[in-house]
Design a protein around this motif. Structure first.
Motif, PDB file in Angstrom:
ATOM      1  N   GLU A 188       2.833  10.307  -9.592  1.00 59.61           N
ATOM      2  CA  GLU A 188       2.262  10.469 -10.924  1.00 59.61           C
ATOM      3  C   GLU A 188       1.262  11.621 -10.957  1.00 59.61           C
ATOM      4  OE1 GLU A 188      -0.632   7.890 -13.736  1.00 59.61           O
ATOM      5  OE2 GLU A 188       1.179   6.867 -13.048  1.00 59.61           O
ATOM      6  N   LEU A 189       0.447  11.758  -9.918  1.00 57.23           N
ATOM      7  CA  LEU A 189      -0.526  12.836  -9.841  1.00 57.23           C
ATOM      8  C   LEU A 189       0.169  14.198  -9.783  1.00 57.23           C
ATOM      9  CD1 LEU A 189      -3.466  13.785  -9.489  1.00 57.23           C
ATOM     10  CD2 LEU A 189      -3.116  13.532  -7.026  1.00 57.23           C
ATOM     11  N   SER A 196       2.465  23.859 -16.477  1.00 55.57           N
ATOM     12  CA  SER A 196       3.512  24.408 -17.335  1.00 55.57           C
ATOM     13  C   SER A 196       3.073  24.443 -18.799  1.00 55.57           C
ATOM     14  CB  SER A 196       4.807  23.605 -17.190  1.00 55.57           C
ATOM     15  OG  SER A 196       4.614  22.282 -17.640  1.00 55.57           O
ATOM     16  N   GLY A 197       1.818  24.089 -19.069  1.00 55.55           N
ATOM     17  CA  GLY A 197       1.273  24.198 -20.411  1.00 55.55           C
ATOM     18  C   GLY A 197       1.392  22.950 -21.257  1.00 55.55           C
ATOM     19  N   GLY A 198       1.761  21.835 -20.673  1.00 52.41           N
ATOM     20  CA  GLY A 198       1.913  20.591 -21.421  1.00 52.41           C
ATOM     21  C   GLY A 198       0.667  19.723 -21.360  1.00 52.41           C
ATOM     22  N   ASP A 199       0.755  18.593 -22.015  1.00 57.96           N
ATOM     23  CA  ASP A 199      -0.339  17.635 -22.039  1.00 57.96           C
ATOM     24  C   ASP A 199       0.131  16.349 -21.362  1.00 57.96           C
ATOM     25  OD1 ASP A 199      -2.543  16.090 -22.530  1.00 57.96           O
ATOM     26  OD2 ASP A 199      -2.270  15.999 -24.697  1.00 57.96           O
ATOM     27  N   PRO A 200      -0.411  16.026 -20.178  1.00 54.44           N
ATOM     28  CA  PRO A 200       0.052  14.838 -19.456  1.00 54.44           C
ATOM     29  C   PRO A 200      -0.223  13.534 -20.207  1.00 54.44           C
ATOM     30  CG  PRO A 200      -1.839  15.814 -18.358  1.00 54.44           C
ATOM     31  CD  PRO A 200      -1.437  16.738 -19.445  1.00 54.44           C
ATOM     32  N   ALA A 239       0.831  -1.202   0.000  1.00 52.01           N
ATOM     33  CA  ALA A 239       0.000   0.000   0.000  1.00 52.01           C
ATOM     34  C   ALA A 239       0.863   1.249   0.000  1.00 52.01           C
ATOM     35  CB  ALA A 239      -0.924   0.003   1.212  1.00 52.01           C
ATOM     36  N   LYS A 240       1.913   1.246   0.794  1.00 55.47           N
ATOM     37  CA  LYS A 240       2.811   2.405   0.870  1.00 55.47           C
ATOM     38  C   LYS A 240       3.480   2.651  -0.475  1.00 55.47           C
ATOM     39  CE  LYS A 240       6.925   4.026   3.261  1.00 55.47           C
ATOM     40  NZ  LYS A 240       7.983   3.657   4.187  1.00 55.47           N
ATOM     41  N   ARG A 241       3.975   1.599  -1.106  1.00 53.25           N
ATOM     42  CA  ARG A 241       4.657   1.732  -2.389  1.00 53.25           C
ATOM     43  C   ARG A 241       3.700   2.229  -3.474  1.00 53.25           C
ATOM     44  NH1 ARG A 241       6.341  -3.276  -3.006  1.00 53.25           N
ATOM     45  NH2 ARG A 241       4.666  -3.875  -4.388  1.00 53.25           N
ATOM     46  N   ARG A 242       2.514   1.642  -3.557  1.00 57.09           N
ATOM     47  CA  ARG A 242       1.536   2.048  -4.577  1.00 57.09           C
ATOM     48  C   ARG A 242       1.032   3.464  -4.329  1.00 57.09           C
ATOM     49  NH1 ARG A 242      -2.897  -2.369  -5.636  1.00 57.09           N
ATOM     50  NH2 ARG A 242      -3.656  -0.633  -6.870  1.00 57.09           N
ATOM     51  N   PHE A 243       0.835   3.836  -3.073  1.00 56.82           N
ATOM     52  CA  PHE A 243       0.387   5.183  -2.731  1.00 56.82           C
ATOM     53  C   PHE A 243       1.420   6.208  -3.177  1.00 56.82           C
ATOM     54  CE2 PHE A 243       0.130   8.748   0.277  1.00 56.82           C
ATOM     55  CZ  PHE A 243      -1.164   9.159   0.027  1.00 56.82           C
ATOM     56  N   VAL A 244       2.677   5.948  -2.901  1.00 54.39           N
ATOM     57  CA  VAL A 244       3.749   6.872  -3.295  1.00 54.39           C
ATOM     58  C   VAL A 244       3.831   6.972  -4.813  1.00 54.39           C
ATOM     59  CG1 VAL A 244       6.252   7.210  -3.295  1.00 54.39           C
ATOM     60  CG2 VAL A 244       5.086   6.607  -1.183  1.00 54.39           C
ATOM     61  N   LEU A 245       3.720   5.859  -5.525  1.00 63.00           N
ATOM     62  CA  LEU A 245       3.773   5.891  -6.984  1.00 63.00           C
ATOM     63  C   LEU A 245       2.607   6.685  -7.570  1.00 63.00           C
ATOM     64  CD1 LEU A 245       4.817   2.209  -7.775  1.00 63.00           C
ATOM     65  CD2 LEU A 245       6.204   4.265  -8.051  1.00 63.00           C
ATOM     66  N   GLU A 246       1.401   6.463  -7.058  1.00 65.77           N
ATOM     67  CA  GLU A 246       0.242   7.186  -7.565  1.00 65.77           C
ATOM     68  C   GLU A 246       0.317   8.674  -7.230  1.00 65.77           C
ATOM     69  OE1 GLU A 246      -3.563   5.462  -6.723  1.00 65.77           O
ATOM     70  OE2 GLU A 246      -2.831   3.437  -7.152  1.00 65.77           O
TER      71      GLU A 246
END
Length: 47
Positions: free
Chosen positions: A27-28, A37-41, A17-24
């Motif tokens: 990414e967010l 910054s004007g880009g497209d994610p 859970a800790k690893r997935r939470f940090v990854l998400e």
């Protein structure tokens, strides 16, 4: 506290859970920075 809520909501072990939470979260935050910054994610997160 957020990690524990995430763990409970997704029925995961603490380390997973800790690893997935940090990854998400990473990414967010990266997506928000790209948008501000004007880009497209969608061009960055192609999988």
């Amino acid at each position: 506290m957020l990690g524990l809520i995430y763990k409970k909501a997704n029925n995961l072990g603490y380390k997973t859970a800790k690893r997935r939470f940090v990854l998400e979260l990473r990414e967010l935050i990266t997506g928000i920075m790209i948008v501000f910054s004007g880009g497209d994610p969608l061009n960055v997160f192609k999988t």
